[in-house]
Design a protein around this motif. Sequence first.
Motif, short mmCIF file in Angstrom:
data_model
loop_
_atom_site.label_atom_id
_atom_site.label_comp_id
_atom_site.label_asym_id
_atom_site.label_seq_id
_atom_site.Cartn_x
_atom_site.Cartn_y
_atom_site.Cartn_z
N ALA A 103 0.78 -1.33 0.04
CA ALA A 103 0.01 -0.02 0.00
C ALA A 103 0.88 1.36 0.16
N VAL A 104 1.88 1.23 0.74
CA VAL A 104 2.85 2.50 0.70
C VAL A 104 3.49 2.71 -0.56
N LEU A 105 3.87 1.54 -1.19
CA LEU A 105 4.46 1.85 -2.66
C LEU A 105 3.62 2.41 -3.57
N GLU A 106 2.40 2.10 -3.55
CA GLU A 106 1.15 2.51 -4.37
C GLU A 106 1.19 3.84 -4.27
N ASP A 107 0.88 4.28 -2.87
CA ASP A 107 0.85 5.59 -2.53
C ASP A 107 2.25 6.50 -2.76
N LEU A 108 3.27 5.95 -2.79
CA LEU A 108 4.48 6.52 -3.23
C LEU A 108 4.59 6.66 -4.86
N LYS A 109 3.98 5.76 -5.37
CA LYS A 109 4.18 6.03 -7.06
C LYS A 109 3.24 7.06 -7.37
N ARG A 110 2.02 7.18 -6.66
CA ARG A 110 1.02 8.19 -7.08
C ARG A 110 1.95 9.75 -6.69
N LYS A 111 2.27 9.67 -5.51
CA LYS A 111 2.95 10.97 -5.05
C LYS A 111 4.01 11.41 -6.02
N ILE A 112 4.88 10.25 -6.39
CA ILE A 112 5.85 10.51 -7.31
C ILE A 112 5.68 11.12 -8.58
N ALA A 113 4.30 10.64 -9.12
CA ALA A 113 3.98 11.06 -10.56
C ALA A 113 3.71 12.51 -10.40
N GLU A 114 2.83 12.97 -9.20
CA GLU A 114 2.23 14.04 -8.96
C GLU A 114 3.72 15.11 -8.79
N MET A 115 4.54 14.87 -8.33
CA MET A 115 5.74 15.64 -8.11
C MET A 115 6.39 15.83 -9.36
N GLU A 116 6.63 14.92 -10.28
CA GLU A 116 7.14 14.87 -11.39
C GLU A 116 6.34 15.83 -12.38
N ALA A 117 4.92 15.65 -12.50
CA ALA A 117 4.22 16.31 -13.32
C ALA A 117 4.24 17.77 -12.91
N THR A 118 4.36 18.17 -11.53
CA THR A 118 4.52 19.55 -10.98
C THR A 118 5.77 20.19 -11.67
N ILE A 119 7.02 19.46 -11.38
CA ILE A 119 8.16 19.98 -11.93
C ILE A 119 8.31 20.02 -13.70
N SER A 120 7.52 19.18 -14.16
CA SER A 120 7.72 19.05 -15.62
C SER A 120 6.82 20.36 -16.03
N ASN A 121 5.50 20.58 -15.53
CA ASN A 121 4.81 21.80 -15.94
C ASN A 121 5.77 23.05 -15.59
N GLU A 122 6.26 23.36 -14.49
CA GLU A 122 7.04 24.24 -14.22
C GLU A 122 8.15 24.52 -15.05
N MET A 123 8.80 23.46 -15.80
CA MET A 123 9.94 23.76 -16.60
C MET A 123 9.16 24.10 -18.14
N LYS A 124 8.30 23.46 -18.43
CA LYS A 124 7.62 23.94 -19.75
C LYS A 124 7.10 25.52 -19.60
N ALA A 125 6.62 25.81 -18.40
CA ALA A 125 6.52 27.38 -18.31
C ALA A 125 7.48 28.03 -18.16
N GLY A 126 8.62 27.80 -18.11
CA GLY A 126 9.82 28.37 -18.13
C GLY A 126 10.12 29.05 -16.61
#
Length: 583
Positions: free
Chosen positions: A96-119
């Motif tokens: 269960a912890v790995l599932e939550d981590l996987k979801r949280k990691i995806a959220e943080m990677e998406a946040t970083i990706s969006n900020e980089m695309k926005a400059g």
Amino acid sequence: MFGFSNNKIQSKQSDVGPSHSVADFLAKGTVSVKDIIAPSFVEVDFNHLKIDDKYYRTLYVVGYPRYVSANWLYSLITFDHPLYISMYIYPAESKAVLEDLKRKIAEMEATISNEMKAGKVVDPTVQVALDDALALQAELAKGAERFFQFGLYITIPAGSLEELNQITKEVDSILSSLLIIARQATLEMEEGFKSTLPMFYDKLGVWRNMDTTSLALTFPFSTASLTRNEGILYGINEHDGSLIIFDRFTLENANSVVLGKSGGGKSFLIKLEALRLLMMGVDVLIIDPENEYQKLAQSVGGEFIVFAASSQYKINPFDLSTSNPASDELSNKILDLHSLMRVIMGELTPSQDALLDRALVAVYQQKGITQDPQTFKNEPPLLEDLYKVFVGMETPEAKELADRLEKFVRGSASGIFNQQSNFDIRNPFTVFGIRDLEENLRPVAMYIVLDYVWNRIRKDKKKRILVVDEAWYLIKQKDSAAYLHSFAKRARKYSLGLTTITQDVEDFLASEEGKAIITNSSLQIILKQSTAAVEKIAETFYLTGGEKHFLLSASIGEGLFFAGHNHVGFKVVASEEEKTLIE
């Protein structure tokens, strides 16, 4: 009076049977165990509890530092006030912890990706959290770590509301220094209090995810370890039963100080340390005011040097170092003799001090000794020569100084310090016994021996310890105390460790020089203390209430062992063979 009517009594009588009377029934009592142990009242406020005459407040932890070291809760566990601390640990399913981590990691990677695309500049806190999550995910997947939910609650008891508020601020300050964020259990004080009772009754339910490594470092059971690969055995760590094996020469300096009341085991400890250091190839020199170390010196083939009017051993306080002397050797010697003369003659006025300085320079000049190191090989002057210089000055002040010296030149003490030195330190275990001297002559003898030892150790640099027993003799007078402090500061340069022992703890700590000697000692041993001295010691060494009580109730040979930044409770241990040599 008991609230029973006749009908009720008759009913109870019929219940208990004809063989039992009302008195038998009442003898069983109407109060249960719960009634006895329960408080008379509990008052629940929104930010504290009042149970009988005690106040309580519960804090729960919501934020933890990113990195922690072993025993990181030590300052909270050893806080100098009673605290009720509860830790709740709940295992969590790794899947269960790995599932939550996987979801949280995806959220943080998406946040970083969006900020980089926005400059935009990537938020560093998000990047750090992502790195931590990825590292934890890898450890969990490999099975190297497990995951737990952890709750930490602290209940603070106090005798008054004002005290409760003050202690709460202090605890909050300690938690903040550890980067821990705590909150008061506002409107849940009753639940918080129940959660810190030893019943595993978690009513607050404030948890934080924690991995195995972090959780292991949270346990408060580790103690300061003073076990090394080299050194000698000092005793047993009373916290965890480990051996205290330590080499004092590995510290910033090899100085030590031993404080304890009479009969606390100071002399036994020092004799044991001296014996063990001798076996490790360390030379031992002891200034012994009571001749306590005579048997040990004989047992190990050492040399016991007795100072008395009839003794064959003599030390001339005017001796100069002839082996690689410093350019200012004579000037420093005259300054040291200034201090010695004040110990011998008492306080001097500025004009008398100036007169003494001229006399000391003149007495060396009479022997042909100048600032030139080549002249140091000439026979040094004696105390008698200084006396003659004072007499020859023919002034009232000089005559007064001559009168003060007369006892040491022509009087009862003339045979002790008024002859040329006739021995050298060659034995690795040398004891200077001064018990046979008058009480008022002992500080003089201790000062002269210290100065003599100082001149000798500079000839040959090797590991040595110098033990000054009953150091309060020197601390009593400002000049001798200042010289002892100066000795302690300079000893490290010549691989010498100064051991200062005293039972007169209050006087020792009352002087600036005494405090400075303690501060300049990397090894500090505090044995059993009296009630009068323990408060001063607690203030100087920042002891907790428990440590103060330990020193008051300690048995012979028990105390606190300070080495650098670590300290533990310890007990001195010795083999039967060692006891035979020492006692």
